[in-house]
Design a protein around this motif. Structure first.
Motif, PDB file in Angstrom:
ATOM      1  N   LYS A  75       0.938  -1.206   0.127  1.00 56.23           N
ATOM      2  CA  LYS A  75      -0.075  -0.073  -0.048  1.00 56.23           C
ATOM      3  C   LYS A  75       1.009   1.025  -0.161  1.00 56.23           C
ATOM      4  CE  LYS A  75      -2.408   1.130   3.511  1.00 56.23           C
ATOM      5  NZ  LYS A  75      -3.627   1.320   4.460  1.00 56.23           N
ATOM      6  N   HIS A  76       0.246   2.366  -0.098  1.00 58.30           N
ATOM      7  CA  HIS A  76       1.078   3.612  -0.493  1.00 58.30           C
ATOM      8  C   HIS A  76       2.126   3.885   0.784  1.00 58.30           C
ATOM      9  CE1 HIS A  76      -2.080   5.052   2.189  1.00 58.30           C
ATOM     10  NE2 HIS A  76      -1.868   6.041   2.223  1.00 58.30           N
ATOM     11  N   VAL A  77       1.790   3.782   2.045  1.00 58.88           N
ATOM     12  CA  VAL A  77       2.513   3.982   3.074  1.00 58.88           C
ATOM     13  C   VAL A  77       3.681   2.978   3.217  1.00 58.88           C
ATOM     14  CG1 VAL A  77       0.986   5.455   4.478  1.00 58.88           C
ATOM     15  CG2 VAL A  77       0.944   2.918   4.713  1.00 58.88           C
ATOM     16  N   GLY A  78       3.365   1.737   2.700  1.00 57.09           N
ATOM     17  CA  GLY A  78       4.403   0.727   2.650  1.00 57.09           C
ATOM     18  C   GLY A  78       5.672   1.189   1.892  1.00 57.09           C
ATOM     19  N   LEU A  79       5.337   1.932   0.811  1.00 58.71           N
ATOM     20  CA  LEU A  79       6.446   2.364  -0.033  1.00 58.71           C
ATOM     21  C   LEU A  79       7.588   3.400   0.984  1.00 58.71           C
ATOM     22  CD1 LEU A  79       8.012   2.363  -2.613  1.00 58.71           C
ATOM     23  CD2 LEU A  79       6.449   3.826  -3.740  1.00 58.71           C
ATOM     24  N   ASN A  80       7.062   3.962   1.923  1.00 55.78           N
ATOM     25  CA  ASN A  80       7.844   4.654   2.674  1.00 55.78           C
ATOM     26  C   ASN A  80       8.944   3.854   3.451  1.00 55.78           C
ATOM     27  OD1 ASN A  80       6.339   6.829   2.249  1.00 55.78           O
ATOM     28  ND2 ASN A  80       4.854   6.681   3.918  1.00 55.78           N
ATOM     29  N   VAL A  81       8.118   2.637   3.880  1.00 52.19           N
ATOM     30  CA  VAL A  81       9.036   1.550   4.680  1.00 52.19           C
ATOM     31  C   VAL A  81      10.061   1.049   3.711  1.00 52.19           C
ATOM     32  CG1 VAL A  81       8.871  -0.374   5.746  1.00 52.19           C
ATOM     33  CG2 VAL A  81       7.129   1.044   6.085  1.00 52.19           C
ATOM     34  N   ALA A  82       9.718   0.836   2.324  1.00 52.44           N
ATOM     35  CA  ALA A  82      10.566   0.234   1.515  1.00 52.44           C
ATOM     36  C   ALA A  82      11.296   1.506   0.665  1.00 52.44           C
ATOM     37  CB  ALA A  82       9.717  -0.370   0.162  1.00 52.44           C
ATOM     38  N   ALA A  83      11.380   2.552   0.969  1.00 51.16           N
ATOM     39  CA  ALA A  83      11.822   3.735   0.287  1.00 51.16           C
ATOM     40  C   ALA A  83      13.633   3.698   0.283  1.00 51.16           C
ATOM     41  CB  ALA A  83      11.643   4.973   0.976  1.00 51.16           C
ATOM     42  N   ASP A  84      13.991   3.062   1.342  1.00 49.39           N
ATOM     43  CA  ASP A  84      15.691   3.117   1.070  1.00 49.39           C
ATOM     44  C   ASP A  84      16.086   2.243   0.163  1.00 49.39           C
ATOM     45  OD1 ASP A  84      17.958   3.934   2.317  1.00 49.39           O
ATOM     46  OD2 ASP A  84      17.762   2.612   4.177  1.00 49.39           O
ATOM     47  N   PRO A  85      15.572   1.091   0.130  1.00 45.46           N
ATOM     48  CA  PRO A  85      16.299   0.007  -0.996  1.00 45.46           C
ATOM     49  C   PRO A  85      15.805   0.564  -2.347  1.00 45.46           C
ATOM     50  CG  PRO A  85      14.603  -1.205   0.437  1.00 45.46           C
ATOM     51  CD  PRO A  85      15.015   0.013   1.257  1.00 45.46           C
TER      52      PRO A  85
END
Ligand code: SF4
Ligand code: SF4
Length: 585
Positions: A75-85
């Motif tokens: 979901k959209h906020v999940g991309l915040n979590v994954a933003a680093d890689p």
């Protein structure tokens, strides 16, 4: 063959048809059903629930580096979590095609914010596709994989809730197998982003964007539907459908590839129409770029930047057909309000009842237990993002110093603890904090619809796997005081929480009881209120159980909703709540 599929089902089908080998995700509405449907193709696609989106991204990156077509959904906020890689992935590029599905949630049907993830495409300098229906959702998985491989780039496939969940007709096909090399081909200049290599990659990324801009001009993903030329509309994604319905006579430039934008095509289109609208939900993502091209458009000065659009929003703001809008509004205005509540028999209810009773500050987390904030439980003071409760509790204690002693509790679910709570706990241990953390362990990832996680002993593929023991894990992280309670036992729960609150060290209470809605949980015989005994004190109503309501002069229990959890029995001061058949009636 034709099938009626939701956007999420169509994306899963696309993964199957276009040769995806590895698919990963952490469940999150509105993206969850993508992997729930990919698992139907598990003979051809390895799929997993990863503990969080960052790990899901990293697994997909690994498989793409090895040359396999891969897909990761969140979901959209999940991309915040994954933003680093993700940001560095833009630099490395891929080998096998890699599609990142970002399912955005305008109007926040099930989210803590309304961020517009189209910005991530610009931020990371990667291409982005946006489908307008399920057919496009399926087809664009194939387009995305091809673009990814042709331009050596990860690619975002952005959906929104109405695309994810609405069903439209889809023409399905057979699987086209993709090749995977036998071994990992070493290429450290490309895949090892030490500074010396990263410096060389940045210009490559800029050149890639130039090439993608040229591609955007000629791809059929961006197409003009000529009609009358007094009104022209530039749009994409779900907004295309609303625009077509409200302006059936207008000419439309429908953008499927929404990053990068096709500048020449947009200018040509703009020159040929009299009045030009940009219709897009949320931020003026396309509008700002089009205005920067020197083109006059009407957009956010008339249309809102908040919440989803629909035909009423467009009519009210662009053509003001009030009468028709009122009719549409009437479709919903008579529906009764249905505030959210923890389910009947939910094992979290008693924990929040107890925390409310103890009057402590509660830092909460993302999950169904966020409903602990709703009256009458009213026992939640903060909810920020996945895993934040533990760090938030530590922060509150640091701010309040000795005044916080025994008054602050962080609550987090089992799946969320696996997702990103572990590091918060580690931080408190390391920094010698004294918070009390309650892990609400209901044996499943409940809010998104019962997905497996590392504590459940099953994988998405249905295989048995080791169960992570939350108590042992907490101890291994350095927590000395770990207790497990059954939250259905109110006294035991209160006594244990109070005991841990009194301790001057970090402690973990695991409130363990399976989600009442799990198929494996047996529904017990319902309870009822004995009218002879009930003194109408309202104590049981304080639990907020949907099965209990205020009747005429006494409480009532709906035997259809009651799961027989016995929690209300323990709060009634006069033993008026009894098993069916035991009353004086
Ligand atoms: S036993 Fe009481 S608290 Fe539990 S589900 Fe039934 S009515 Fe609700
Ligand atoms: S707690 Fe017992 S006495 Fe009080 S309203 Fe509920 S059933 Fe009646």
């Amino acid at each position: 063959m034709k099938d009626l599929l939701s956007g999420n089902e169509a994306i899963a089908r696309g993964a199957y048809e276009y040769g995806v080998k590895v698919a990963t995700a952490y469940p999150g509405t509105p993206s969850t059903e993508i992997l729930e449907n990919v698992v139907n193709y598990k003979d051809d696609i390895y799929c997993e629930w990863s503990p969080n989106e960052k790990v899901a991204m990293e697994v997909a990156i690994g498989s793409a580096f090895a040359g396999a077509r891969s897909l990761v959904a969140m979901k959209h906020v999940g991309l915040n979590v994954a933003a680093d890689p993700f940001m560095t992935l833009s630099y490395t590029g891929i080998k096998g095609g890699l599609v990142i599905v970002s399912a955005d949630d305008p109007s926040m049907h099930s989210s803590q914010n309304e961020q517009d993830n189209r910005h991530y495409a610009r931020f990371a300098k990667v291409p982005m596709l946006e489908p307008s229906n399920s057919q496009e959702a399926k087809d664009m998985v194939g387009d995305a994989l091809e673009i990814s491989e042709e331009f050596d780039t990860p690619i975002i496939l952005r959906t929104t809730t109405r695309i994810s969940h609405a069903k439209t007709i889809v023409e399905t096909g057979e699987r086209e197998e993709s090749e995977v090399p036998d071994e990992f081909k070493k290429d450290p200049d490309k895949f090892v982003m030490v500074p010396a290599n990263a410096k060389k990659r940045h210009p490559v990324i800029e050149k890639r964007m130039e090439n993608l801009k040229e591609f955007a001009e000629k791809t059929s993903l961006n197409k003009i539907e000529w009609n009358k030329k007094d009104i022209g509309i530039i749009t994409g994604g779900v907004a295309y459908n609303y625009a077509k319905e409200v302006f059936p006579e207008a000419s439309v430039l429908k953008l499927g590839l929404t990053h990068p934008l096709p500048e020449k095509k947009i200018k040509d289109f703009a020159n040929k129409v009299e009045k030009l609208y940009v219709i897009e939900e949320l931020d003026p993502f396309m509008e700002d770029q089009i205005k920067a091209m020197g083109i006059n458009v009407i957009g956010k000065e008339k249309l809102p930047v908040t919440f989803e659009y629909n035909t009423k929003v467009l009519r009210d703001n662009l053509i003001n057909e009030e009468k028709q809008s009122e009719n549409e509004e009437n479709l919903t205005e008579d529906l009764p309000q249905r505030p959210p509540a923890l389910c009947s028999g939910c094992p979290h209810r008693s924990v929040f009842y107890t925390l409310n009773k103890l009057g402590v500050t509660v830092t909460g987390d993302i999950g169904c237990y966020a409903l602990g904030v709703v009256p009458p439980l009213s026992a939640m003071d903060s909810v920020v993002c996945m895993g934040a409760s533990i760090g938030n509790a530590h922060g509150v204690e640091l701010a309040l110093g000795e005044d916080a002693q025994g008054k602050v509790v962080g609550v987090i679910g089992d799946s969320t603890f696996m997702h990103s709570g572990i590091t918060g706990l580690l931080d408190i241990v390391y920094n010698k904090g004294a918070s009390t953390i309650i892990i609400l362990d209901n044996r499943i990832t409940a809010m998104t619809g019962h997905q497996e996680n590392p504590t459940t002993g099953k994988t998405l593929m249905g295989e048995d796997t080791p169960k992570i023991d939350l108590a042992k894990l907490s101890e291994a992280l350095g927590v000395n005081s770990v207790q497990v309670v059954d939250p259905y036992k109110l006294d035991e729960t209160e006594k244990t929480i109070q005991e841990e609150l009194n301790k001057d060290e970090i402690s973990v209470v695991i409130a363990r009881r399976a989600c009442a809605l799990l198929k494996s949980v047996e529904k017990k015989k319902p309870f009822k209120v004995d009218p002879e005994k009930c003194i109408n004190c309202g104590q049981c109503l304080e639990l907020g159980c949907p099965a209990i309501s205020q009747g005429e002069g006494q409480a009532e229990i709906d035997d259809y909703l009651c799961t027989g959890c016995e929690v209300c029995v323990q709060v009634c001061p006069v033993d008026a709540i009894v098993k069916d058949g035991d009353s004086n009636e």
